[in-house]
Motif scaffolding. Structure first.
Motif, PDB file in Angstrom:
ATOM      1  N   PRO A 217     -83.201  -1.110 -64.282  1.00  0.00           N
ATOM      2  CA  PRO A 217     -83.751  -2.176 -63.441  1.00  0.00           C
ATOM      3  C   PRO A 217     -84.361  -1.579 -62.179  1.00  0.00           C
ATOM      4  O   PRO A 217     -84.017  -0.460 -61.785  1.00  0.00           O
ATOM      5  CB  PRO A 217     -82.519  -3.010 -63.096  1.00  0.00           C
ATOM      6  N   SER A 218     -85.281  -2.307 -61.565  1.00  0.00           N
ATOM      7  CA  SER A 218     -85.828  -1.874 -60.288  1.00  0.00           C
ATOM      8  C   SER A 218     -84.757  -2.149 -59.228  1.00  0.00           C
ATOM      9  O   SER A 218     -84.333  -3.286 -59.065  1.00  0.00           O
ATOM     10  CB  SER A 218     -87.107  -2.672 -59.996  1.00  0.00           C
ATOM     11  N   PRO A 219     -84.274  -1.118 -58.502  1.00  0.00           N
ATOM     12  CA  PRO A 219     -83.176  -1.349 -57.546  1.00  0.00           C
ATOM     13  C   PRO A 219     -83.651  -1.936 -56.217  1.00  0.00           C
ATOM     14  O   PRO A 219     -83.245  -1.495 -55.147  1.00  0.00           O
ATOM     15  CB  PRO A 219     -82.577   0.051 -57.373  1.00  0.00           C
TER      16      PRO A 219
ATOM     17  N   LYS B 104     -94.621   3.201 -59.610  1.00  0.00           N
ATOM     18  CA  LYS B 104     -93.490   4.022 -59.161  1.00  0.00           C
ATOM     19  C   LYS B 104     -92.264   3.844 -60.075  1.00  0.00           C
ATOM     20  O   LYS B 104     -91.663   4.818 -60.526  1.00  0.00           O
ATOM     21  CB  LYS B 104     -93.100   3.661 -57.704  1.00  0.00           C
ATOM     22  N   THR B 105     -91.896   2.589 -60.330  1.00  0.00           N
ATOM     23  CA  THR B 105     -90.723   2.328 -61.171  1.00  0.00           C
ATOM     24  C   THR B 105     -90.985   2.807 -62.600  1.00  0.00           C
ATOM     25  O   THR B 105     -90.085   3.341 -63.262  1.00  0.00           O
ATOM     26  CB  THR B 105     -90.372   0.828 -61.163  1.00  0.00           C
ATOM     27  N   THR B 106     -92.211   2.639 -63.057  1.00  0.00           N
ATOM     28  CA  THR B 106     -92.560   3.079 -64.413  1.00  0.00           C
ATOM     29  C   THR B 106     -92.370   4.589 -64.546  1.00  0.00           C
ATOM     30  O   THR B 106     -91.828   5.074 -65.549  1.00  0.00           O
ATOM     31  CB  THR B 106     -94.015   2.687 -64.738  1.00  0.00           C
TER      32      THR B 106
ATOM     33  N   ILE C  59     -86.948   8.439 -55.338  1.00  0.00           N
ATOM     34  CA  ILE C  59     -86.992   7.497 -54.218  1.00  0.00           C
ATOM     35  C   ILE C  59     -88.330   6.768 -54.114  1.00  0.00           C
ATOM     36  O   ILE C  59     -89.353   7.367 -53.767  1.00  0.00           O
ATOM     37  CB  ILE C  59     -86.698   8.229 -52.885  1.00  0.00           C
ATOM     38  N   GLU C  60     -88.292   5.464 -54.433  1.00  0.00           N
ATOM     39  CA  GLU C  60     -89.493   4.632 -54.232  1.00  0.00           C
ATOM     40  C   GLU C  60     -89.541   4.171 -52.773  1.00  0.00           C
ATOM     41  O   GLU C  60     -88.512   3.963 -52.162  1.00  0.00           O
ATOM     42  CB  GLU C  60     -89.446   3.401 -55.151  1.00  0.00           C
ATOM     43  N   TRP C  61     -90.723   3.998 -52.238  1.00  0.00           N
ATOM     44  CA  TRP C  61     -90.941   3.621 -50.837  1.00  0.00           C
ATOM     45  C   TRP C  61     -90.247   4.596 -49.877  1.00  0.00           C
ATOM     46  O   TRP C  61     -89.542   4.191 -48.938  1.00  0.00           O
ATOM     47  CB  TRP C  61     -90.482   2.169 -50.572  1.00  0.00           C
TER      48      TRP C  61
ATOM     49  N   PHE D 122     -83.497   5.272 -55.975  1.00  0.00           N
ATOM     50  CA  PHE D 122     -83.572   4.428 -54.780  1.00  0.00           C
ATOM     51  C   PHE D 122     -84.866   3.629 -54.750  1.00  0.00           C
ATOM     52  O   PHE D 122     -85.912   4.113 -55.176  1.00  0.00           O
ATOM     53  CB  PHE D 122     -83.566   5.296 -53.499  1.00  0.00           C
ATOM     54  N   ASP D 123     -84.808   2.409 -54.254  1.00  0.00           N
ATOM     55  CA  ASP D 123     -86.013   1.648 -53.917  1.00  0.00           C
ATOM     56  C   ASP D 123     -85.792   1.170 -52.485  1.00  0.00           C
ATOM     57  O   ASP D 123     -84.968   0.284 -52.229  1.00  0.00           O
ATOM     58  CB  ASP D 123     -86.203   0.457 -54.860  1.00  0.00           C
ATOM     59  N   LEU D 124     -86.495   1.773 -51.543  1.00  0.00           N
ATOM     60  CA  LEU D 124     -86.233   1.526 -50.121  1.00  0.00           C
ATOM     61  C   LEU D 124     -87.118   0.444 -49.523  1.00  0.00           C
ATOM     62  O   LEU D 124     -87.194   0.294 -48.302  1.00  0.00           O
ATOM     63  CB  LEU D 124     -86.400   2.843 -49.339  1.00  0.00           C
TER      64      LEU D 124
HETATM   65 MG    MG Z   1     -90.988  -0.383 -58.186  1.00  0.00          MG
END
Ligand code: MG
Ligand code: ATP
Length: 152
Positions: A65-67, A47-49, A112-114, A85-87
């Motif tokens: 950075p991964s938030p 996801k972050t990639t 938006i991750e997660w 977003f990283d939820l």
């Molecule tokens: Mg991630």
């Protein structure tokens, strides 16, 4: 997602990081103000990639950075602003009200991750990207309203 508004659906194999970069560039080319891209998938699915690939294609050259702890990180790109977003650590969907998604979508787009953590709080017209890591490699399944057809 079993959503009746889902009209576009496509599968992209992601055998390597170059494939993820290419998909990120495609998504970036279609992104506009008010768009939400939901990045679903297990831990380590990529996801972050993919979020980084989208940001890179939009011209972000600073580190992404991964938030995970800040929950959201903002970027100004030449064409539009992006809120990443990283939820994963969101405690309840109600906590979304404090993160400023609606305001962010007035002037830019959101990755938006997660997204599952924000159940019921995300725009219905979002593009959903489901990332899977299986024995035979990674793949992305994209779905959303018909306008995302432009991705294929
Ligand atoms: Mg991630
Ligand atoms: N298409 C790909 N091919 C090969 N490796 C990949 C690919 N996509 C991601 N990876 C690698 O998989 C690892 C995990 O990726 P990433 O951090 O993007 O996952 P994530 O879904 O964001 O995980 P988390 O849920 O922990 O945030 C990284 O080392 C990344 O380089």
């Amino acid at each position: 997602m079993g959503d009746l508004t889902t009209l576009y659906k496509a599968v992209f194999p992601l055998p390597d990081l170059d494939a993820t970069s290419a998909l990120g560039a495609r998504i970036a080319a279609q992104l506009g103000v008010g768009d939400t891209v939901a990045l679903q998938g297990d831990l380590g699915a990529g996801k972050t990639t993919l979020a980084r690939a989208i940001l890179t294609a939009l011209g972000v050259d600073e580190a992404v950075p991964s938030p995970t702890f800040t929950l959201v990180q903002g970027y100004d790109t030449p064409r539009l602003s992006i809120s990443h977003f990283d939820l994963y650590r969101l405690k309840s969907p109600r906590e979304m009200d404090e993160l400023g998604l609606e305001e962010a979508l007035e002037t830019g787009a959101a990755l938006i991750e997660w997204p599952e953590r924000a159940e019921g709080r995300l725009p219905a017209d979002r593009l959903t990207v489901e990332l899977n890591l299986q024995d035979y490699g990674r793949r992305a399944t994209l779905s959303g309203p018909a306008r995302w057809q432009a991705l294929t």
